[in-house]
Write a protein that holds these residues in place. Structure first.
Motif, short mmCIF file in Angstrom:
data_model
loop_
_atom_site.label_atom_id
_atom_site.label_comp_id
_atom_site.label_asym_id
_atom_site.label_seq_id
_atom_site.Cartn_x
_atom_site.Cartn_y
_atom_site.Cartn_z
N ASP A 7 -28.81 -23.29 -21.23
CA ASP A 7 -29.23 -24.40 -22.08
C ASP A 7 -29.32 -23.90 -23.52
OD1 ASP A 7 -30.04 -27.07 -22.61
OD2 ASP A 7 -32.12 -26.42 -22.73
N HIS A 89 -26.51 -28.87 -17.88
CA HIS A 89 -26.75 -30.31 -17.82
C HIS A 89 -26.22 -30.94 -19.11
CE1 HIS A 89 -28.56 -33.56 -15.60
NE2 HIS A 89 -29.10 -34.03 -16.70
N ASN A 90 -25.25 -31.84 -18.96
CA ASN A 90 -24.50 -32.39 -20.10
C ASN A 90 -23.70 -31.27 -20.76
OD1 ASN A 90 -23.47 -34.21 -21.92
ND2 ASN A 90 -25.29 -34.23 -23.23
N LEU A 121 -25.03 -33.06 -14.99
CA LEU A 121 -25.19 -34.48 -15.33
C LEU A 121 -24.09 -35.29 -14.66
CD1 LEU A 121 -26.55 -36.79 -16.82
CD2 LEU A 121 -25.21 -36.19 -18.85
N ARG A 132 -31.27 -43.28 -13.71
CA ARG A 132 -31.52 -42.32 -14.77
C ARG A 132 -31.28 -40.91 -14.23
NH1 ARG A 132 -36.50 -41.76 -15.83
NH2 ARG A 132 -36.29 -40.94 -17.93
N ASN A 133 -30.51 -40.11 -14.96
CA ASN A 133 -30.15 -38.79 -14.47
C ASN A 133 -30.40 -37.69 -15.49
OD1 ASN A 133 -29.06 -39.29 -11.74
ND2 ASN A 133 -27.56 -40.57 -12.81
N ASN A 134 -31.38 -37.93 -16.39
CA ASN A 134 -31.76 -36.82 -17.25
C ASN A 134 -32.58 -35.82 -16.44
OD1 ASN A 134 -34.44 -37.80 -17.13
ND2 ASN A 134 -34.17 -39.00 -18.99
N LEU A 135 -32.90 -34.69 -17.05
CA LEU A 135 -33.54 -33.61 -16.30
C LEU A 135 -34.91 -34.03 -15.76
CD1 LEU A 135 -33.07 -30.75 -15.34
CD2 LEU A 135 -34.05 -29.91 -17.49
N ASP A 136 -35.67 -34.77 -16.56
CA ASP A 136 -36.99 -35.24 -16.10
C ASP A 136 -36.85 -36.13 -14.87
OD1 ASP A 136 -38.38 -33.89 -18.03
OD2 ASP A 136 -38.50 -35.58 -19.41
N HIS A 152 -39.16 -29.49 -25.08
CA HIS A 152 -37.83 -29.41 -24.49
C HIS A 152 -37.25 -28.02 -24.72
CE1 HIS A 152 -34.27 -31.51 -22.98
NE2 HIS A 152 -33.56 -30.91 -23.89
N ASP A 157 -36.14 -25.41 -19.53
CA ASP A 157 -35.13 -26.31 -18.98
C ASP A 157 -34.21 -25.58 -18.01
OD1 ASP A 157 -36.19 -28.37 -20.39
OD2 ASP A 157 -34.52 -28.62 -21.78
#
Length: 239
Positions: A7, A89-90, A121, A132-136, A152, A157
């Protein structure tokens, strides 16, 4: 297989506008187990940090005032990720920034440097379409504790993403077989020494069938029609 959960935090959203990486974090994983080896670095960006970006990651230019430039320590990143498969992620966001920083110091892009890139992601969007597919959200979905995540930060992360990735791919371990090699080496090509036992077939009960139909009903709602299983059951999908 050697993988790096990775990240970054940046001064803004677009490397094409001169935005820079200010934090890098990576955790090493080998054969789906974290090794304890990691790399965590901060960099002075030689430019301002967008206020919106600072509100997200909490890293100020004052904090970075005594940190090295990417040009002086960025090769540690290169050495750490070289030949590994990256889990991000992303991924397009982080890979775009890494490529821009690598280009400034004369290093080949990620696609040439690493064994591949997994975008969690994209994986999550395939597994959970329309959600919703964000990390949270993924941490909540997989019951992963994120109570220590107040900002963040890149290293936090990475730790969360490692748990998310293992949860999303947890079925892969079942492909391994426990084999007793006391009687000598196993001929995997011809199956010598391996006797397959007859399979036990269990009849499906009424409650299980009802649960199965309910699951297919949910799938129909997601695809807004008949899911693939129902198509096959009706014979429409037969060759």
């Amino acid at each position: 297989m050697r993988q790096i959960i990775l990240d970054t935090e940046t001064t803004g959203l677009e490397p094409s506008q001169g935005h820079r990486i200010i934090e890098f974090a990576g955790l090493e994983m080998v054969n789906r187990k974290l090794t304890g080896r990691h790399l965590h670095l901060y960099f002075h960006p030689d430019r301002a940090i967008d206020p919106d970006a600072e509100r997200v990651h909490g890293i100020s230019l004052d904090f970075l005032s005594d940190k090295p430039r990417f040009s002086s320590t960025g090769r540690e990143v290169v050495d750490f990720i070289r030949d590994a498969e990256l889990i991000i992620h992303n991924a397009p966001f982080d890979v775009g920034f890494l490529n821009a920083e690598f280009d400034r110091i004369g290093i080949a892009p990620v696609t040439q440097l690493c064994a591949g890139v997994i975008d969690t992601l994209a994986m999550a969007r395939d597994q959970f379409p329309g959600k919703r597919n964000n990390l949270d959200a993924l941490c909540d979905r997989f019951d992963i504790d994120r109570s220590n995540r107040t900002l963040h930060g890149a290293l936090i992360d990475c730790e969360l993403l490692a748990e998310v990735y293992l949860s999303m791919t947890r079925g892969q371990e079942s492909l391994a077989m426990d084999i007793d090699l006391d009687d000598g080496p196993l001929d995997l090509q011809h199956g010598a020494g391996f006797e397959r036992k007859p399979l036990t077939v269990l009849a499906t009960g009424g409650a299980e069938l009802a649960e199965h139909r309910g699951y297919l009903d949910d799938l129909d709602k997601i695809v807004k029609g008949s899911c693939l299983w129902r198509t096959l059951e009706s014979g429409e999908g037969a060759a």
